[in-house]
Design an enzyme around this catalytic site. Structure first.
Site, mmCIF file in Angstrom:
data_model
loop_
_atom_site.group_PDB
_atom_site.id
_atom_site.type_symbol
_atom_site.label_atom_id
_atom_site.label_comp_id
_atom_site.label_asym_id
_atom_site.label_seq_id
_atom_site.Cartn_x
_atom_site.Cartn_y
_atom_site.Cartn_z
ATOM 1 N N CYS A 135 17.336 -23.010 -13.216
ATOM 2 C CA CYS A 135 18.207 -23.672 -14.184
ATOM 3 C C CYS A 135 19.453 -22.852 -14.494
ATOM 4 O O CYS A 135 20.317 -23.302 -15.246
ATOM 5 C CB CYS A 135 17.445 -23.974 -15.472
ATOM 6 S SG CYS A 135 16.103 -25.161 -15.236
ATOM 7 N N VAL A 278 1.449 -3.784 -4.204
ATOM 8 C CA VAL A 278 0.186 -3.044 -4.282
ATOM 9 C C VAL A 278 -0.691 -3.491 -3.116
ATOM 10 O O VAL A 278 -1.508 -4.397 -3.226
ATOM 11 C CB VAL A 278 -0.521 -3.282 -5.628
ATOM 12 C CG1 VAL A 278 -1.785 -2.432 -5.722
ATOM 13 C CG2 VAL A 278 0.417 -2.963 -6.790
ATOM 14 N N ASN A 281 -2.454 0.693 0.751
ATOM 15 C CA ASN A 281 -2.426 2.053 0.217
ATOM 16 C C ASN A 281 -1.034 2.515 -0.210
ATOM 17 O O ASN A 281 -0.669 3.690 -0.038
ATOM 18 C CB ASN A 281 -3.011 3.039 1.239
ATOM 19 C CG ASN A 281 -4.514 2.897 1.365
ATOM 20 O OD1 ASN A 281 -5.228 2.807 0.366
ATOM 21 N ND2 ASN A 281 -4.993 2.848 2.592
#
Length: 294
Positions: A135, A278, A281
Site C-alpha cells: 500500500c 537461521v 549452521n
C-alpha cells in the site's frame, strides 16, 4: 506466567490436508499415477460480537485464507496481535458460528465474543491499524501506528540464548511439523525456552496465521506475556511477524529466511532481537545482539 502445561504440538484435523492423484515426471519421463497429499486451504471469516449486553453488535472483522484447525486459537491470536483485546479476560467466547446459511460456510466462520463493557476504537474495524507493504505507507508511519495499537517496547533484561543452540532450533521445529511431512506446503511457528525445549508449534498455509495460532494458544493458556521465550518461524521475517511477536512480549524472533528492511527497523525500535537465515549452521543477528551469547 505458568508454563507447567505439557506442551504437545496441536494436531491438525483430517480437514488440514487433501489427497489428489498426480503424475510425476522425472528427467522428462512420465511416471505412473500416484497419490499425493496437499495442504488444505480454505477461507475463515472472523466475526466479532461486542457492545453492552442490551445492544450487542456483530461485525465481520476479517477473512483470512488458512489451514483448517486451531481456528479458535487463530481468532484469539488475531484479536490480540491486532490490538482489539489486551487480555484473555476480555474474551467471553470464541466459537464456531452456529447460524451460517450456506453449506460451504459451515466450519469456516468463527465468532469471537467480547465481554460487555470492553471499550475500543471502533474505527479500527473499518481498516487495520497499519497497511501492508503493497500500500506504499512509509515504514515510520507503519511502526508508529503499531505502537499506538498497544505494541510495547520489550523489557530488559531478556533471556540469553547460546548461538550454538540457535543452530539446533530449525531441526527441532522440522521434527515437530507433522502435516508438513505429508504435504510439504505449510509454514510453521514454534515457541522455545532459552534452553531449547520446544513448548508449542503451529502450522498453516499462511505464516501470519501460524504465528496468530501460536499466540492464540498462549493467550488462552494464560502464558502471556512471553518474555522468557523464543519464537522461530519457518519462512522469512516480515514487519507483521515482528509486530505480532512484540505484542505477545517475545524478546527473540528467529527466522529461517530473510528479514525485510521494515522488519529490522521495527525490531530495533520495539527492543526485539531479530535473527535471520537461521539454517545450515549459520545466522545473522540484525538487532539487539546482547541476547545472544557466543
Amino acid at each position: 506466567m505458568s508454563l507447567s502445561v505439557s506442551a504437545v504440538p496441536p494436531l491438525l484435523p483430517a480437514a488440514s490436508y487433501e489427497y489428489r492423484t498426480v503424475r510425476p515426471v522425472h528427467h522428462g519421463h512420465m511416471g505412473e499415477p500416484r497419490t499425493d497429499v496437499l495442504a488444505a486451504e480454505e477461507p475463515l471469516e472472523i466475526s466479532l460480537v461486542y457492545g453492552p449486553e442490551e445492544a450487542r453488535r456483530r461485525r465481520t472483522l476479517a477473512v483470512t485464507m488458512r489451514t483448517p484447525g486451531d481456528d479458535a486459537a487463530l481468532a484469539a491470536g488475531f484479536l490480540l496481535t491486532e490490538g482489539i483485546i489486551q487480555h484473555k479476560a476480555e474474551l467471553r467466547a470464541v466459537v464456531p458460528c452456529p447460524d451460517v446459511t450456506k453449506a460451504e460456510e459451515r466450519g469456516n466462520v468463527i465468532r469471537a465474543e467480547l465481554v460487555p463493557g470492553i471499550v475500543f476504537d471502533e474505527a479500527r474495524l473499518e481498516r487495520h491499524f497499519y497497511t501492508s507493504s503493497s500500500c506504499g505507507v512509509c515504514g515510520k508511519t507503519s511502526i508508529e501506528a503499531v505502537q499506538a495499537a498497544s505494541c510495547p517496547v520489550l523489557p530488559a533484561p531478556a533471556p540469553l540464548l547460546p548461538a550454538a543452540l540457535v543452530h539446533e532450533l530449525p531441526q527441532r521445529l522440522r521434527a515437530a511439523q507433522a502435516v508438513f511431512d505429508q504435504t510439504g506446503g505449510l509454514h510453521a511457528a514454534a515457541l522455545f525456552r532459552p534452553a531449547g525445549e520446544l513448548l508449542l508449534t503451529c502450522e498453516d498455509v499462511g505464516r501470519h496465521n501460524a504465528v496468530d495460532k501460536l499466540v492464540g494458544h498462549a493467550l488462552l493458556r494464560d502464558w502471556l506475556p512471553l518474555h522468557a521465550l523464543v519464537l522461530l518461524v519457518s519462512g522469512r521475517a516480515s514487519f507483521e511477524l515482528v509486530q505480532k511477536a512484540a505484542v505477545a512480549g517475545l524478546p527473540v524472533l528467529a527466522a529461517v529466511g530473510a528479514p525485510s528492511s521494515l522488519a529490522v527497523q521495527a525490531a530495533e525500535q520495539f527492543g526485539l532481537t531479530l535473527l535471520g537465515f537461521v539454517r545450515d549452521n549459520r545466522f545473522n543477528i540484525y538487532t539487539h545482539p546482547e541476547r545472544i551469547t557466543g
